[in-house]
Write an enzyme that holds these catalytic residues in place. Structure first.
Site, mmCIF file in Angstrom:
data_model
loop_
_atom_site.group_PDB
_atom_site.id
_atom_site.type_symbol
_atom_site.label_atom_id
_atom_site.label_comp_id
_atom_site.label_asym_id
_atom_site.label_seq_id
_atom_site.Cartn_x
_atom_site.Cartn_y
_atom_site.Cartn_z
ATOM 1 C CB SER A 178 -0.990 0.182 1.339
ATOM 2 O OG SER A 178 -1.708 1.106 1.227
ATOM 3 C CE LYS B 98 1.546 -1.890 6.176
ATOM 4 N NZ LYS B 98 1.373 -1.559 4.570
ATOM 5 N N GLY C 66 12.155 0.547 3.465
ATOM 6 C CA GLY C 66 13.585 0.185 2.565
ATOM 7 C C GLY C 66 14.613 -0.429 3.265
ATOM 8 C CB ALA D 91 5.341 12.532 6.486
ATOM 9 C CG ASN E 74 -2.393 1.813 8.144
ATOM 10 O OD1 ASN E 74 -1.623 1.559 8.923
ATOM 11 N ND2 ASN E 74 -2.020 2.719 6.960
ATOM 12 C CB CYS F 198 -0.678 5.259 9.172
ATOM 13 S SG CYS F 198 -0.014 6.659 8.028
HETATM 14 C C1 LIG Z 1 5.270 6.412 -0.062
HETATM 15 C C2 LIG Z 1 4.770 5.439 1.018
HETATM 16 C C3 LIG Z 1 3.416 5.345 1.334
HETATM 17 C C4 LIG Z 1 2.875 4.558 2.039
HETATM 18 N N1 LIG Z 1 1.655 4.506 2.245
HETATM 19 C C5 LIG Z 1 0.924 3.603 3.071
HETATM 20 C C6 LIG Z 1 -0.450 3.399 3.161
HETATM 21 O O1 LIG Z 1 -1.370 4.176 2.720
HETATM 22 N N2 LIG Z 1 -1.061 2.557 4.110
HETATM 23 C C7 LIG Z 1 -0.343 1.590 4.751
HETATM 24 O O2 LIG Z 1 -0.588 0.652 5.139
HETATM 25 N N3 LIG Z 1 1.242 1.605 4.340
HETATM 26 C C8 LIG Z 1 1.674 2.753 3.489
HETATM 27 N N4 LIG Z 1 3.122 2.428 3.398
HETATM 28 C C9 LIG Z 1 3.934 1.432 4.154
HETATM 29 C C10 LIG Z 1 4.202 0.430 3.122
HETATM 30 O O3 LIG Z 1 2.953 -0.266 2.560
HETATM 31 C C11 LIG Z 1 5.019 -0.768 3.593
HETATM 32 O O4 LIG Z 1 4.488 -1.499 4.743
HETATM 33 C C12 LIG Z 1 6.498 -0.236 4.091
HETATM 34 O O5 LIG Z 1 6.791 0.829 3.540
HETATM 35 C C13 LIG Z 1 7.399 -1.244 4.442
HETATM 36 O O6 LIG Z 1 7.946 -1.985 3.185
HETATM 37 P P1 LIG Z 1 8.928 -1.544 2.495
HETATM 38 O O7 LIG Z 1 10.176 -1.370 3.169
HETATM 39 O O8 LIG Z 1 9.127 -2.663 1.298
HETATM 40 O O9 LIG Z 1 8.868 -0.122 1.565
HETATM 41 C C14 LIG Z 1 3.689 3.476 2.597
HETATM 42 C C15 LIG Z 1 4.897 3.435 2.207
HETATM 43 C C16 LIG Z 1 5.597 4.416 1.589
HETATM 44 C C17 LIG Z 1 7.010 4.256 1.261
#
Ligand SMILES: Cc1cc2nc3c(=O)[nH]c(=O)nc-3n(C[C@H](O)[C@H](O)[C@H](O)COP(=O)(O)O)c2cc1C
Length: 309
Positions: free
Chosen positions: A22, A167, A219, A73, A129, A132
């Site tokens: 997401s 989540k 990341g 953010a 979620n 957040c």
């Molecule tokens: C730009 C951005 C926007 C995100 N928006 C949401 C969101 O709307 N809802 C949510 O549950 N997680 C959101 N996340 C979290 C990601 O879904 C994910 O759980 C988190 O980034 C860890 O995985 P990664 O390291 O592969 O990015 C967001 C992450 C990023 C980087």
């Protein structure tokens, strides 16, 4: 021949264990517009976090690069649940992958109403979620307290018979406490982990870089933390048959294998998509090769297959 990468995620049949996360895959339309994008390697897409009312999100800047990671953010910018259900879903429901809504709210009643709207839609599952870190009300506040987490999950449970994925936040002392409360309240699966709270500072301006001052770190920087949380969760969920979408810094097939060994049933890719939107194809191929080389008939056999002796 059966597909060695197929998994069943709490009743959602995924053709691949790779889930796009997401906030990193928009509402899927953006991906469909990319040349060479192959939906067959993607089990499911978690849509951008959706609230009852439309949200503009936080003041810019909303993103900052950090060593081996990214701070965001965004503040849950989205067009509101009605628009997603009535206008966006009809345009993406034909895509050859599963679609999972990601819902958020400022109150328990908000979550319940968004869940009700998605229940009357072709969505395959609902991810809640409660983690957040980028909104003032709701979000992480629900995910940091077992009673509040249970209240949200139970309100959503009453609104839908679709699979519910909770989540979880890593920004807690004991992720197991929140997980147990969510299980009692009726969750079918977990996503772990959401971002870690962080900050970046511009020393010339002597100001926080993000408009929101703080943001969520994602990341490769968070991968070791995510692996530990998934492993801790797996000990609780495995005896109950509750699946986990492991996530946090996955950027290669090897990363994905680590998450399966720690106890994930599916793996999520988020931040890595910003560098390479086609990365799922590479990870899918690498996973397939690992299974073959190691003599595994199915990716499901990898889950929790960590040698501890
Ligand atoms: C730009 C951005 C926007 C995100 N928006 C949401 C969101 O709307 N809802 C949510 O549950 N997680 C959101 N996340 C979290 C990601 O879904 C994910 O759980 C988190 O980034 C860890 O995985 P990664 O390291 O592969 O990015 C967001 C992450 C990023 C980087």
């Amino acid at each position: 021949m059966s597909n060695p990468l197929a998994v069943n995620l709490a009743g959602i049949a995924l053709a691949s264990p790779i889930v796009l996360l997401s906030g990193c895959a928009g509402f899927a339309e953006e991906l469909a517009a990319i040349e060479g994008f192959d939906f067959s390697v993607i089990g499911a897409i978690c849509l951008k976090g959706t609230t009852l009312e439309p949200r503009q999100g936080n003041a810019p800047p909303r993103l900052a690069e950090t060593p081996a990671g990214m701070l965001n953010a965004i503040g849950l910018q989205n067009p509101g649940a009605k628009t997603v259900v009535e206008h966006i879903l009809p345009r993406i429901r034909h895509l050859p992958t599963r679609l999972i809504a990601n819902i958020a709210g400022s109150t328990v009643a908000d979550y319940a109403e968004v869940a009700r709207l998605f229940d009357n839609s072709p969505i395959d599952g609902i991810e809640i979620n409660i983690s957040c870190p980028n909104v003032k009300e709701g979000g992480a506040a629900f995910g940091a307290d077992p009673q509040s987490a249970a209240a949200v999950v139970s309100a959503v449970r009453q609104m839908t018979s679709k699979p519910i994925i909770t989540k979880l936040s890593p920004n807690v002392t004991d992720i197991g406490l929140i997980a147990r409360a969510a299980i009692e309240a009726g969750t079918d699966a977990f996503s772990a982990i959401n971002t870690l709270m962080g900050m970046a500072i511009d020393i010339q301006q002597r100001r926080p870089i993000l408009g929101n001052r703080q943001g969520g770190l994602s990341g490769p920087a968070i991968k070791p933390i995510a692996l530990l949380k998934v492993w801790q969760l797996h000990k609780i969920t495995a005896p109950l048959g509750i699946p986990i979408i492991g996530q946090g810094g996955i950027a290669s097939g090897e990363d994905a294998v680590e998450f399966f060994l720690a106890g994930a049933n599916a793996v999520g890719i988020g931040t890595a998509l910003f560098r390479n939107p086609l990365i799922a194809q590479q990870i899918h191929a690498e996973l397939g090769r690992y299974l073959q080389n190691q003599g595994f008939a199915s990716v499901t056999a990898l889950t929790g297959a960590l040698h501890l002796a």
